[in-house]
Design an enzyme around this catalytic site. Sequence first.
Site, PDB file in Angstrom:
ATOM      1  N   TYR A 143      -5.339 -11.586 102.572  1.00  0.00           N
ATOM      2  CA  TYR A 143      -5.072 -13.019 102.667  1.00  0.00           C
ATOM      3  C   TYR A 143      -3.627 -13.384 102.341  1.00  0.00           C
ATOM      4  CZ  TYR A 143     -10.017 -13.987 103.424  1.00  0.00           C
ATOM      5  OH  TYR A 143     -11.274 -14.043 103.947  1.00  0.00           O
ATOM      6  N   LYS A 163     -14.167  -0.769  99.159  1.00  0.00           N
ATOM      7  CA  LYS A 163     -14.213   0.190 100.258  1.00  0.00           C
ATOM      8  C   LYS A 163     -13.142   1.254  99.987  1.00  0.00           C
ATOM      9  CE  LYS A 163     -16.022   1.285 104.280  1.00  0.00           C
ATOM     10  NZ  LYS A 163     -17.443   1.527 104.535  1.00  0.00           N
ATOM     11  N   ASP A 196     -20.347  -2.037 102.177  1.00  0.00           N
ATOM     12  CA  ASP A 196     -21.376  -2.071 103.231  1.00  0.00           C
ATOM     13  C   ASP A 196     -22.765  -1.811 102.641  1.00  0.00           C
ATOM     14  OD1 ASP A 196     -20.177   0.357 102.732  1.00  0.00           O
ATOM     15  OD2 ASP A 196     -20.181   1.068 104.796  1.00  0.00           O
ATOM     16  N   ASP A 216     -14.834 -13.458  99.823  1.00  0.00           N
ATOM     17  CA  ASP A 216     -15.003 -14.581 100.745  1.00  0.00           C
ATOM     18  C   ASP A 216     -16.282 -14.393 101.574  1.00  0.00           C
ATOM     19  OD1 ASP A 216     -14.591 -16.772 102.326  1.00  0.00           O
ATOM     20  OD2 ASP A 216     -12.779 -16.040 103.312  1.00  0.00           O
TER      21      ASP A 216
END
Length: 340
Positions: free
Chosen positions: A125, A172, A206, A230
Amino acid sequence: MSTKVVLISGDGIGPEVAVATRKVLDATGVDIEWIERHAGEAALRAGEKELLPASTLDMIAECGVALKGPCTTPIGSGFRSVNVLLRKTLDLYAAVRPVRNMHGVKTRYDNVDIVIVRENTEGLYVGIENQLTPQVATSIKLTTEAASRRIAAFAFRYARERGRKKVSVFHKANIMKLTDGMFIRCAREVHDAEFADVVYEEMIIDAACMRMVQDPSRFDVILAENLYGDIMSDLCAGLVGGLGVTPGSNIGEKGAVFEAVHGSAPDIAGKGIANPLALIMSGVMMLNWMTQTRGDAKFAAAATRIKRAYDSALDAGERTGDLGGSLSTMGFADALIARL
Ligand code: NAI
C-alpha cells in the site's frame, strides 16, 4: 467543556451514515463539538485541489481524533487513496477491527469474536509502482523492522490488556521470504522478549483463509500486514452479517481516526438504505478510546448506552435491509435513540 472531534462525512453513503451516527452520539448527551472537514471526492466538489486537503489533516492533528465516513478514490486517476494517505501522513499505524456476532443476526457461524490488527503504513500500500514497459508493471512491497516490531507490540499489548489469549500472525513468508519473513521474525522476537504470556501462532495466509471459513471461533487476535489485513477484514465481516456491522479504528501515537470497514457503497448511495451501524459502532470505539486516553468516564458510559441500544434494537428485529430488516438509515438511528 466540549470535546472537539473532526467529522469527515466522505463520499457515497458516507454523508448518510455520518449524519445518523452524529445524531446517535449527540443523543447520549456527550458534549462533542463536531468540526466538519472534507476528504475524498467531496473535497474536490467543495473546491479543494486535493482529495485530502491540508486543512483536514491539520485539524485532525490539532484535535487528535476524527470520525470518518468512507471516501471514494477514483480508480486510475492519478490520485493516491485518501485512506492510505491519511493513515500514512498521520502515522496511524494500527488498524483495529473487531468482528463479532451481532445480537439476533443469524449467520452460518456462532462464537465469532475476532480482532484484526492490521499494519497500516507499509506493504504494497505504499503505492510504489513502476511501468517498466507498456506491457510490464511492478509494485514494490515495503517492509521495515521498525514498523513490523511496532505493530507486533501493539497487537500483543492489545491482547494482554483485554484478556485475550492468542495472537495469530498471517503471512506468506514461504514465498515473500524477505518482506513477510521479516514481518513474522519481528513478531516472534517481540513476542518471545516481552509477551510470552500471550499464545502465539503463525499461519500461512491461504491456509488461514480456509481455516477461517471452516471455524472462525478458533481465532482471537489476528496480526497481519497491510494487504492481508485489508482482505481479511472484509472476509471476517462476511462471517457476522456483512460490512454494515464491522467497525474500525486507525490508531497512532498522536491520535486516532475511527471509521467503518466498508467503503462508499456507490450501488446504494443516495437511497437512504445504508446501514449506519458500522459507523455507529466505530463511534462507540471512539468514545471508549476517549475515556482511555483522556481519562473521562462519561465517554465510556455513553458508549455502553449506545451498545445496549443497538443490541436490544437488533434483538427486536429493528434493522436495515442488509440485515433483513426494512428500516432506513435514519429510521435505524432513530430506533436506537428511542432505546438510549
Ligand atoms: P464497499 O464496502 O463500498 O461496498 C461493498 C458492498 O457492501 C456493496 O454491495 C455495498 O452496497 C455493501 N455495503 C457496504 N457498506 C454498507 C452499509 N453500511 N450498509 C449496507 N450495505 C453496505 O466496497 P467497494 O464497492 O469495493 O468500494 C466502493 C468505494 O469505496 C471505492 O471507491 C473504494 O476505494 C472505497 N473504499 C473506501 C474505504 C474507506 O474510506 N475506508 C474502504 C473501502 C473502500
